[in-house]
Design an enzyme around this catalytic site. Structure first.
Site, PDB file in Angstrom:
ATOM      1  N   ASP A  26      28.580 -57.018 -28.699  1.00 57.80           N
ATOM      2  CA  ASP A  26      28.041 -56.626 -27.393  1.00 57.80           C
ATOM      3  C   ASP A  26      26.573 -56.204 -27.499  1.00 57.80           C
ATOM      4  O   ASP A  26      26.160 -55.639 -28.515  1.00 57.80           O
ATOM      5  CB  ASP A  26      28.881 -55.450 -26.853  1.00 57.80           C
ATOM      6  CG  ASP A  26      28.635 -55.218 -25.369  1.00 57.80           C
ATOM      7  OD1 ASP A  26      28.051 -56.101 -24.713  1.00 57.80           O
ATOM      8  OD2 ASP A  26      29.021 -54.149 -24.872  1.00 57.80           O
ATOM      9  N   GLY A  29      22.118 -58.990 -24.288  1.00 52.63           N
ATOM     10  CA  GLY A  29      21.244 -58.918 -23.122  1.00 52.63           C
ATOM     11  C   GLY A  29      20.338 -57.698 -23.192  1.00 52.63           C
ATOM     12  O   GLY A  29      19.130 -57.778 -22.926  1.00 52.63           O
ATOM     13  N   ARG A  30      20.924 -56.547 -23.547  1.00 53.16           N
ATOM     14  CA  ARG A  30      20.117 -55.316 -23.619  1.00 53.16           C
ATOM     15  C   ARG A  30      19.085 -55.385 -24.739  1.00 53.16           C
ATOM     16  O   ARG A  30      17.988 -54.870 -24.626  1.00 53.16           O
ATOM     17  CB  ARG A  30      21.047 -54.097 -23.769  1.00 53.16           C
ATOM     18  CG  ARG A  30      21.587 -53.623 -22.432  1.00 53.16           C
ATOM     19  CD  ARG A  30      22.768 -52.727 -22.599  1.00 53.16           C
ATOM     20  NE  ARG A  30      23.964 -53.487 -22.980  1.00 53.16           N
ATOM     21  CZ  ARG A  30      25.097 -52.920 -23.347  1.00 53.16           C
ATOM     22  NH1 ARG A  30      25.191 -51.611 -23.409  1.00 53.16           N
ATOM     23  NH2 ARG A  30      26.139 -53.667 -23.662  1.00 53.16           N
ATOM     24  N   TRP A  31      19.451 -56.022 -25.844  1.00 52.43           N
ATOM     25  CA  TRP A  31      18.509 -56.193 -26.959  1.00 52.43           C
ATOM     26  C   TRP A  31      17.280 -56.953 -26.454  1.00 52.43           C
ATOM     27  O   TRP A  31      16.134 -56.568 -26.729  1.00 52.43           O
ATOM     28  CB  TRP A  31      19.189 -56.961 -28.096  1.00 52.43           C
ATOM     29  CG  TRP A  31      18.334 -57.143 -29.307  1.00 52.43           C
ATOM     30  CD1 TRP A  31      18.274 -56.353 -30.408  1.00 52.43           C
ATOM     31  CD2 TRP A  31      17.383 -58.225 -29.536  1.00 52.43           C
ATOM     32  NE1 TRP A  31      17.359 -56.840 -31.314  1.00 52.43           N
ATOM     33  CE2 TRP A  31      16.797 -57.990 -30.795  1.00 52.43           C
ATOM     34  CE3 TRP A  31      16.984 -59.339 -28.809  1.00 52.43           C
ATOM     35  CZ2 TRP A  31      15.843 -58.833 -31.348  1.00 52.43           C
ATOM     36  CZ3 TRP A  31      16.017 -60.178 -29.352  1.00 52.43           C
ATOM     37  CH2 TRP A  31      15.459 -59.919 -30.607  1.00 52.43           C
ATOM     38  N   HIS A  43      20.918 -63.838 -27.112  1.00 46.59           N
ATOM     39  CA  HIS A  43      22.074 -64.616 -27.576  1.00 46.59           C
ATOM     40  C   HIS A  43      21.720 -65.415 -28.843  1.00 46.59           C
ATOM     41  O   HIS A  43      22.525 -65.545 -29.752  1.00 46.59           O
ATOM     42  CB  HIS A  43      22.562 -65.567 -26.465  1.00 46.59           C
ATOM     43  CG  HIS A  43      23.151 -64.837 -25.285  1.00 46.59           C
ATOM     44  ND1 HIS A  43      24.036 -63.795 -25.410  1.00 46.59           N
ATOM     45  CD2 HIS A  43      22.987 -65.019 -23.946  1.00 46.59           C
ATOM     46  CE1 HIS A  43      24.386 -63.358 -24.201  1.00 46.59           C
ATOM     47  NE2 HIS A  43      23.751 -64.066 -23.312  1.00 46.59           N
ATOM     48  N   SER A  71      34.551 -64.648 -23.226  1.00 46.86           N
ATOM     49  CA  SER A  71      35.781 -64.155 -22.600  1.00 46.86           C
ATOM     50  C   SER A  71      36.053 -64.943 -21.324  1.00 46.86           C
ATOM     51  O   SER A  71      35.142 -65.589 -20.781  1.00 46.86           O
ATOM     52  CB  SER A  71      35.649 -62.671 -22.268  1.00 46.86           C
ATOM     53  OG  SER A  71      34.800 -62.498 -21.151  1.00 46.86           O
ATOM     54  N   LEU A 137      37.996 -67.241 -46.228  1.00 47.11           N
ATOM     55  CA  LEU A 137      37.893 -66.388 -45.033  1.00 47.11           C
ATOM     56  C   LEU A 137      38.350 -67.216 -43.833  1.00 47.11           C
ATOM     57  O   LEU A 137      38.000 -68.381 -43.717  1.00 47.11           O
ATOM     58  CB  LEU A 137      36.425 -65.975 -44.821  1.00 47.11           C
ATOM     59  CG  LEU A 137      36.099 -65.269 -43.507  1.00 47.11           C
ATOM     60  CD1 LEU A 137      36.587 -63.809 -43.544  1.00 47.11           C
ATOM     61  CD2 LEU A 137      34.590 -65.292 -43.236  1.00 47.11           C
ATOM     62  N   ARG A 194      32.922 -52.546 -32.379  1.00 53.71           N
ATOM     63  CA  ARG A 194      32.198 -52.923 -31.157  1.00 53.71           C
ATOM     64  C   ARG A 194      30.773 -52.403 -31.271  1.00 53.71           C
ATOM     65  O   ARG A 194      30.562 -51.246 -31.632  1.00 53.71           O
ATOM     66  CB  ARG A 194      32.873 -52.358 -29.908  1.00 53.71           C
ATOM     67  CG  ARG A 194      32.143 -52.776 -28.654  1.00 53.71           C
ATOM     68  CD  ARG A 194      32.894 -52.508 -27.384  1.00 53.71           C
ATOM     69  NE  ARG A 194      32.167 -53.116 -26.276  1.00 53.71           N
ATOM     70  CZ  ARG A 194      32.715 -53.623 -25.186  1.00 53.71           C
ATOM     71  NH1 ARG A 194      34.007 -53.585 -25.021  1.00 53.71           N
ATOM     72  NH2 ARG A 194      31.967 -54.171 -24.251  1.00 53.71           N
ATOM     73  N   LEU A 201      37.912 -52.006 -24.928  1.00 53.19           N
ATOM     74  CA  LEU A 201      38.471 -53.155 -25.638  1.00 53.19           C
ATOM     75  C   LEU A 201      38.167 -54.462 -24.903  1.00 53.19           C
ATOM     76  O   LEU A 201      38.177 -55.550 -25.508  1.00 53.19           O
ATOM     77  CB  LEU A 201      39.991 -52.941 -25.771  1.00 53.19           C
ATOM     78  CG  LEU A 201      40.788 -53.795 -26.745  1.00 53.19           C
ATOM     79  CD1 LEU A 201      40.121 -53.861 -28.111  1.00 53.19           C
ATOM     80  CD2 LEU A 201      42.202 -53.281 -26.879  1.00 53.19           C
TER      81      LEU A 201
HETATM   82  C1  FPP Z   1      27.492 -59.845 -25.450  1.00 55.07           C
HETATM   83  O1  FPP Z   1      26.213 -59.545 -25.048  1.00 55.07           O
HETATM   84  C2  FPP Z   1      27.603 -61.150 -25.992  1.00 55.07           C
HETATM   85  C3  FPP Z   1      28.199 -62.239 -25.420  1.00 55.07           C
HETATM   86  C4  FPP Z   1      28.840 -62.242 -24.095  1.00 55.07           C
HETATM   87  C5  FPP Z   1      28.219 -63.519 -26.054  1.00 55.07           C
HETATM   88  C6  FPP Z   1      28.387 -63.480 -27.538  1.00 55.07           C
HETATM   89  C7  FPP Z   1      28.025 -64.796 -27.992  1.00 55.07           C
HETATM   90  C8  FPP Z   1      27.251 -65.067 -29.041  1.00 55.07           C
HETATM   91  C9  FPP Z   1      26.681 -64.140 -30.026  1.00 55.07           C
HETATM   92  C10 FPP Z   1      26.975 -66.502 -29.148  1.00 55.07           C
HETATM   93  C11 FPP Z   1      27.584 -67.210 -30.178  1.00 55.07           C
HETATM   94  C12 FPP Z   1      28.988 -67.512 -30.385  1.00 55.07           C
HETATM   95  C13 FPP Z   1      29.296 -68.500 -31.261  1.00 55.07           C
HETATM   96  C14 FPP Z   1      30.697 -68.834 -31.561  1.00 55.07           C
HETATM   97  C15 FPP Z   1      28.255 -69.272 -31.919  1.00 55.07           C
HETATM   98  P1  FPP Z   1      25.922 -59.323 -23.508  1.00 55.07           P
HETATM   99  O2  FPP Z   1      25.283 -60.547 -22.988  1.00 55.07           O
HETATM  100  O3  FPP Z   1      27.180 -58.927 -22.808  1.00 55.07           O
HETATM  101  O4  FPP Z   1      24.921 -58.155 -23.598  1.00 55.07           O
HETATM  102  P2  FPP Z   1      24.665 -57.016 -22.537  1.00 55.07           P
HETATM  103  O5  FPP Z   1      25.966 -56.284 -22.353  1.00 55.07           O
HETATM  104  O6  FPP Z   1      23.614 -56.182 -23.184  1.00 55.07           O
HETATM  105  O7  FPP Z   1      24.197 -57.693 -21.278  1.00 55.07           O
END
Ligand code: FPP
Length: 252
Positions: A26, A29-31, A43, A71, A137, A194, A201
């Site tokens: 998680d 986006g904030r990063w 991402h 999700s 793994l 997390r 969760l």
């Molecule tokens: C959460 O950050 C992240 C996601 C919803 C996507 C996670 C996906 C990846 C890291 C991409 C790669 C996956 C594979 C299998 C290559 P957020 O966007 O919810 O962040 P925020 O809560 O700060 O807005």
């Protein structure tokens, strides 16, 4: 009212490495927002963090690493973000599959496959087929995944088996449900990590996490590295896992 300080007693005889670790990645986006960058950059850096995590998991002796990639609820994001995420996932499989295979990683994808992009479906099949016999793994990728939806699919399969006379409804127990989940045959997660500080969760491995330990890290997913991973495992080692029984001290 004062809350007494409860000492955490390390369990077992020495450092225990979790067999199965689940990660809710998680904070991409904030990063990005914190740096004035577009979300896609978060991402993209998130995929790099995933590479680091998979490498570290193998080195640390973890046997199963489950990651929450997309999700069932993520589809409600803006179209551009969804298309950026799909592009990154496709690129990850194309660019990293050979290396994962060489490193002995078995890729397994969980989630609902109905209605997903045919190109992604083809890449999933390719990844699972190529790496099926690897055992260093297991990388479990939750894609179009929701824990409640997974349980509902399992219940549907059990009901179908019962209706077809393949299963006696009176024999249905927790083990029957286990066998009908997408994660059939995998051990339950010992540790769920997390990032980004949220204490939720979010529909990830609901059934399987019944006795998992939770470690929430105060960093955004793109900043996750080996040090953060080791810190989470150190936290896990301090926990006294009782699985509903008594702690070791009380049992003695
Ligand atoms: C959460 O950050 C992240 C996601 C919803 C996507 C996670 C996906 C990846 C890291 C991409 C790669 C996956 C594979 C299998 C290559 P957020 O966007 O919810 O962040 P925020 O809560 O700060 O807005």
């Amino acid at each position: 009212m004062s809350i007494p300080d409860i000492a955490v007693v390390p369990a077992g005889d020495g450092p225990v490495t979790p067999v199965h670790v689940g990660i809710i990645m998680d904070g991409n986006g904030r990063w990005a927002a914190a740096r004035g960058l577009p979300r896609v950059e978060g991402h993209r850096r998130g995929v790099e963090a995933l590479r680091r995590a998979a490498r570290a998991a193998g080195e640390l002796g973890i046997k199963v690493l489950s990651i929450y990639s997309v999700s069932t609820e993520n589809w409600s994001r803006p179209e551009q973000e969804i298309s950026d995420l799909m592009m990154l996932i496709k690129r990850f499989v194309r660019e990293d599959l050979a290396d994962l295979h060489k490193s002995g990683v078995c890729v397994r994808v969980i989630g609902d496959r109905d209605g997903i992009d045919p190109e992604i479906l083809r890449l999933i099949t390719e990844a699972e087929t190529l790496t099926r016999d690897n055992d260093k793994l297991t990388l479990v990728v939750a894609f179009n995944y929701g824990g409640r939806q997974e349980i509902a699919r399992a219940v549907k399969r059990i009901a179908e088996d019962a209706a077809q006379g393949r299963l006696d409804p009176a024999t249905v127990d927790a083990e029957t449900v286990d066998r009908h989940l997408d994660t059939a045959g995998l051990p339950d997660p010992d540790l769920i990590i997390r990032t980004s500080g949220e204490l939720r969760l979010s529909n990830f491995l609901l059934w399987q996490s019944a006795y998992a330990e939770f470690v929430v890290l105060p960093l955004y997913w793109p900043d996750f590295d080996r040090t953060a991973f080791e810190h989470a495992i150190d936290e896990f080692r301090k926990r006294d896992r009782r699985f509903g029984g008594l702690e070791a001290r009380a049992r003695a």
